[in-house]
Write an enzyme that holds these catalytic residues in place. Sequence first.
Site, PDB file in Angstrom:
ATOM      1  NE  ARG A 237      -4.230  -1.383   0.375  1.00 25.02           N
ATOM      2  CZ  ARG A 237      -4.376  -2.451  -0.479  1.00 25.02           C
ATOM      3  NH1 ARG A 237      -3.577  -2.736  -1.274  1.00 25.02           N
ATOM      4  NH2 ARG A 237      -5.477  -3.145  -0.731  1.00 25.02           N
ATOM      5  CD  GLU A 266      -3.105   3.398  -5.299  1.00 24.43           C
ATOM      6  OE1 GLU A 266      -4.363   2.770  -5.376  1.00 24.43           O
ATOM      7  OE2 GLU A 266      -2.188   3.025  -4.440  1.00 24.43           O
ATOM      8  CG  HIS A 284      -3.531  -0.454  -6.841  1.00 27.55           C
ATOM      9  ND1 HIS A 284      -4.075  -0.169  -5.524  1.00 27.55           N
ATOM     10  CD2 HIS A 284      -3.604  -1.851  -6.470  1.00 27.55           C
ATOM     11  CE1 HIS A 284      -4.090  -0.834  -4.679  1.00 27.55           C
ATOM     12  NE2 HIS A 284      -3.976  -2.201  -5.029  1.00 27.55           N
TER      13      HIS A 284
HETATM   14  P1  NAP Z   1      -0.890 -11.440   4.724  1.00 23.70           P
HETATM   15  O1  NAP Z   1      -0.900 -12.867   4.460  1.00 23.70           O
HETATM   16  O2  NAP Z   1      -1.697 -11.038   5.859  1.00 23.70           O
HETATM   17  O3  NAP Z   1       0.413 -10.878   4.864  1.00 23.70           O
HETATM   18  C1  NAP Z   1       1.116  -9.635   5.356  1.00 23.70           C
HETATM   19  C2  NAP Z   1       2.259  -9.700   6.313  1.00 23.70           C
HETATM   20  O4  NAP Z   1       2.686  -8.545   6.504  1.00 23.70           O
HETATM   21  C3  NAP Z   1       2.077 -10.748   7.393  1.00 23.70           C
HETATM   22  O5  NAP Z   1       2.872 -11.803   7.461  1.00 23.70           O
HETATM   23  C4  NAP Z   1       2.436  -9.481   8.770  1.00 23.70           C
HETATM   24  O6  NAP Z   1       3.064 -10.268   9.413  1.00 23.70           O
HETATM   25  C5  NAP Z   1       3.354  -8.766   8.005  1.00 23.70           C
HETATM   26  N1  NAP Z   1       3.476  -7.634   8.488  1.00 23.70           N
HETATM   27  C6  NAP Z   1       2.424  -6.647   8.865  1.00 23.70           C
HETATM   28  N2  NAP Z   1       2.845  -5.460   9.427  1.00 23.70           N
HETATM   29  C7  NAP Z   1       4.129  -5.402   9.612  1.00 23.70           C
HETATM   30  C8  NAP Z   1       5.146  -4.827   9.782  1.00 23.70           C
HETATM   31  N3  NAP Z   1       4.897  -3.429  10.442  1.00 23.70           N
HETATM   32  N4  NAP Z   1       6.524  -5.146   9.560  1.00 23.70           N
HETATM   33  C9  NAP Z   1       6.618  -6.315   9.055  1.00 23.70           C
HETATM   34  N5  NAP Z   1       5.785  -7.169   8.582  1.00 23.70           N
HETATM   35  C10 NAP Z   1       4.559  -6.588   8.882  1.00 23.70           C
HETATM   36  O7  NAP Z   1      -1.361 -10.434   3.471  1.00 23.70           O
HETATM   37  P2  NAP Z   1      -1.489 -10.780   1.869  1.00 23.70           P
HETATM   38  O8  NAP Z   1      -2.464 -11.634   1.420  1.00 23.70           O
HETATM   39  O9  NAP Z   1       0.253 -11.338   1.745  1.00 23.70           O
HETATM   40  O10 NAP Z   1      -1.606  -9.434   1.329  1.00 23.70           O
HETATM   41  C11 NAP Z   1      -0.628  -8.392   1.854  1.00 23.70           C
HETATM   42  C12 NAP Z   1      -0.929  -6.813   1.287  1.00 23.70           C
HETATM   43  O11 NAP Z   1      -0.672  -6.953   0.017  1.00 23.70           O
HETATM   44  C13 NAP Z   1      -2.375  -6.869   1.493  1.00 23.70           C
HETATM   45  O12 NAP Z   1      -2.935  -6.218   2.810  1.00 23.70           O
HETATM   46  C14 NAP Z   1      -2.571  -5.711   0.599  1.00 23.70           C
HETATM   47  O13 NAP Z   1      -2.462  -4.634   1.314  1.00 23.70           O
HETATM   48  C15 NAP Z   1      -1.570  -5.814  -0.423  1.00 23.70           C
HETATM   49  N6  NAP Z   1      -1.960  -6.337  -1.804  1.00 23.70           N
HETATM   50  C16 NAP Z   1      -1.673  -5.269  -2.840  1.00 23.70           C
HETATM   51  C17 NAP Z   1      -2.254  -5.937  -4.258  1.00 23.70           C
HETATM   52  C18 NAP Z   1      -1.963  -4.967  -5.509  1.00 23.70           C
HETATM   53  O14 NAP Z   1      -2.706  -4.944  -6.148  1.00 23.70           O
HETATM   54  N7  NAP Z   1      -0.789  -4.095  -5.192  1.00 23.70           N
HETATM   55  C19 NAP Z   1      -2.595  -6.944  -4.451  1.00 23.70           C
HETATM   56  C20 NAP Z   1      -2.936  -7.941  -3.246  1.00 23.70           C
HETATM   57  C21 NAP Z   1      -2.363  -7.431  -1.846  1.00 23.70           C
HETATM   58  P3  NAP Z   1       2.882  -9.924  11.026  1.00 23.70           P
HETATM   59  O15 NAP Z   1       1.685  -9.505  11.454  1.00 23.70           O
HETATM   60  O16 NAP Z   1       3.705 -10.975  11.765  1.00 23.70           O
HETATM   61  O17 NAP Z   1       4.074  -8.880  11.028  1.00 23.70           O
END
Ligand code: NAP
Length: 322
Positions: A237, A266, A284
């Site tokens: 994000r 955005e 995005h």
């Molecule tokens: P996820 O499985 O929940 O993974 C997010 C990871 O980030 C978790 O392992 C979490 O672990 C870690 N995290 C959270 N806060 C952190 C911090 N301050 N420092 C270090 N690590 C941290 O989610 P996902 O499915 O992989 O998706 C991740 C994100 O990608 C989504 O929330 C979305 O915003 C973004 N996304 C973007 C697109 C795009 O079109 N560009 C598409 C899909 C998703 P801990 O809680 O243990 O730290």
Amino acid sequence: MRKKVIVFSQFDQEIQARLASRYQVVVLNPKAGDINQQIRQEVIDADAMIGAGRLLNESNLEPAQKLKIISSVSVGYDNYDVQYLNQKKIWLSNTPHVLTESTADLAFTLLMSAARKVASLDQWTKQGEWKRTVGTAQFGQDVFGKTLGVIGLGNIGAAIARRGFYGFNMNIIYHNRREKLDIAQPLNAQYKSLEELLQQSDFVVVAVDLNQDSQALMGKKEFALMQKHAVFINIARGSVVDEQALIEALQQKQIFAAGLDVYQREPLQESPLFQLDNVVTLPHIGSATAETRKKMAELAYQNLIDALEDRTPRYLVNSNFN
Ligand code: NAP
């Protein structure tokens, strides 16, 4: 009386037709006037909402009287005020997993493009600048065998790390708030502090969800820790990054390049980023493939009908209202 569903962003037409065969469907139209006003008006007697990419909070949801679920067609849910939804006892569902591989593909596309100057050299070639054999100005960075630092080794972060490990023989390091031994072990990924990761990585990829701890996680100090030849990728994000600090790091060539899919504001309309040839800017599109968007729409539809038919949806963000 048929239940009422609000579609609050562009949505898969075939699935929208399926919705319309079961419920009264109201499709909001941003061209027809203030969208928040439309939400406030329609939400009064709505049972469900489905869509993505809108800020939904007290300011537009306050009139809702019987809203049961907001079914988001996304995995990220930072657009929604979850605390307020809990207060109103409104379920929020999302669409994890089905978009993981497409988004990881896109992260690697950005990584390769930024490393090998694909976007700027494409322009350069088309503009007729290729007059003799290329020189150092056109040289990029190798990817194979380098160190990939993943900030946020979750579903998408792990899928990116797998591409690096199996496809490019990369050394994987990662940083999360908590160690992820189960994901890390098969990839031989080493846990690092954020500072260590930034200092040691040739490629830094951010894949965290946006939360209180990840807001502006990358600022001036963090970019200063990165190596001069390093490449920075953000598919998470925009608000995870202090964009001005990134722009300065790119302008001053503190880092080699960046690849971005997400921004603080955005759609990105005007930005100093557009003047830089060491950044690849995408609109995005992490999950934007025909197959994946279909799967996301299907899952969001399923979450919504489960809620309206008194079943617990599979992917709830908030299930405990107490
Ligand atoms: P996820 O499985 O929940 O993974 C997010 C990871 O980030 C978790 O392992 C979490 O672990 C870690 N995290 C959270 N806060 C952190 C911090 N301050 N420092 C270090 N690590 C941290 O989610 P996902 O499915 O992989 O998706 C991740 C994100 O990608 C989504 O929330 C979305 O915003 C973004 N996304 C973007 C697109 C795009 O079109 N560009 C598409 C899909 C998703 P801990 O809680 O243990 O730290």
